[in-house]
Design an enzyme around this catalytic site. Structure first.
Site: not given
Ligand SMILES: [Zn+2]
Length: 349
Positions: A32, A36, A40, A43, A65, A67, A70
């Site tokens: 993605t 995080c 977080c 999933r 980048r 998240c 979180c």
């Molecule tokens: Zn996150």
């Protein structure tokens, strides 16, 4: 020293989101392109898509980048720091939840996030800053009515009762004083935020912000030292911050920051014995009672232990049950486990 964690250990540690919170690394997700904090709510990605970073900078330079769920860069953190700074600047403004929601703050930020971050509820924080203003005005020799106005209270009786509840005496009984204020500061640690209270000479309090009794500790300091408490940093806050960093890196086994202990003679005696428990070792309450010279004082010793306002430095996390089990911990059992693990202590399950 404990061996460094492997990425597989880290991945395994992420499976339980509750215990993963506060772990000192960041998770990058190659599928993605985001990264995080451990814990977080999103999933847990497949192991093959995970990268692990010790520092935020490393995750950013890997092109990931942050998240949006979180906030690994501490988006909430900056928002709340700014809010606290505004309140400290002028506590007499309308800081009610309604007013702040009208400015775009979410109810969750104002309640749960604020509390997690500072250790105070928003309304406690505002009242506390206001009363600090009033206290300062009285200590400078100002009249009660001026103090009430400085504190942003509309009614004399409202000011009197809030003030008395906080300081344990009515405003009219406050004598002018030139005592320097104590400074309150916040510190990030891998086990959560801590709050310190210090002057330029010594440290008065160090606590995890989410400790239930923390506000009581602050009130006790106010009462006993009769000094206003202001947000700010002193040489001592800087010293404890740097020692905390070294402690959590495993590089520091004995804190050097000078302390002022606030308590009864018996409590101080217990805390002095606690400070003699070396890094990486544990004692039972019974051992501690013997050390203070009264083997029957187990309960009193446990009580003093719980009133300790200098977490980590007066190491009540090193006191365990007589059978070798974990025992209790005012800062939360997860933290006790993590602290003892950091110090290399094995605990019976
Ligand atoms: Zn996150």
């Amino acid at each position: 020293m404990t061996p460094p964690l492997t990425d597989d250990n880290r991945y395994a540690a992420l499976k339980d989101k509750e215990t993963a919170k506060g772990l000192p690394f960041f998770l990058g997700v190659t599928s993605t392109g985001i990264f995080c904090r451990p814990g977080c709510p999103a999933r847990l990605p497949l192991r093959k898509n995970c990268l692990f970073f010790d520092k935020v900078q490393d995750a950013l330079t890997a092109g990931l980048r942050p998240c949006k769920r979180c906030h690994p860069l501490g988006g909430q953190h900056r928002l709340l720091e700014a809010l606290m700074a505004d309140i400290l600047e002028d506590p007499s403004k309308d800081w009610s939840e309604t007013a702040l929601q009208a400015k775009g703050y979410s109810p969750t930020t104002l309640r749960r996030t604020f509390k997690n971050h500072t250790g105070f509820s928003l309304s406690d924080f505002v009242r506390w800053v206001r009363l600090g203003r009033g206290e300062k005005s009285l200590q400078k020799g100002g009249s009660v009515i001026n103090a009430q106005l400085d504190a942003g209270f509309d009614s004399p009786s409202g000011f009197r009762s809030a003030y008395s509840a906080m300081f344990g005496r009515p405003p009219a009984n406050t004598k002018p004083s030139t005592a320097a204020p104590l400074s309150i500061a916040w510190h990030e640690t891998p086990l959560g935020r801590m709050v310190s209270i210090a002057d330029e000479v010594s440290l008065y309090m160090l606590e995890f912000t989410n400790r239930v009794k923390m506000i009581g500790q602050v009130k006790r300091l106010y009462r006993l030292h009769k000094r206003p408490i202001e947000a700010g940093r002193t040489a001592i806050s800087e010293q404890i911050e740097s020692e905390l960093k070294s402690y959590f890196n495993g590089d520091l086994t004995a804190f050097q920051t000078p302390l002022t202990l606030t308590g009864t003679d018996f409590q101080k005696q217990t805390w002095a014995q606690l400070q003699k428990i070396p890094y990486g070792e544990t004692r039972s309450y019974a051992d501690l009672a013997v050390a203070v010279g009264n083997e029957k004082a187990v309960r009193a010793v446990a009580g003093s232990n719980a009133k300790n306002g200098l977490a980590l430095i007066v190491p009540c996390h090193r006191v365990i049950a007589k059978d070798g089990g974990l025992g209790g911990y005012a800062g939360g059992l997860d933290r006790k486990i993590a602290l003892l693990a950091l110090e290399g202590v094995e605990i019976k399950a």
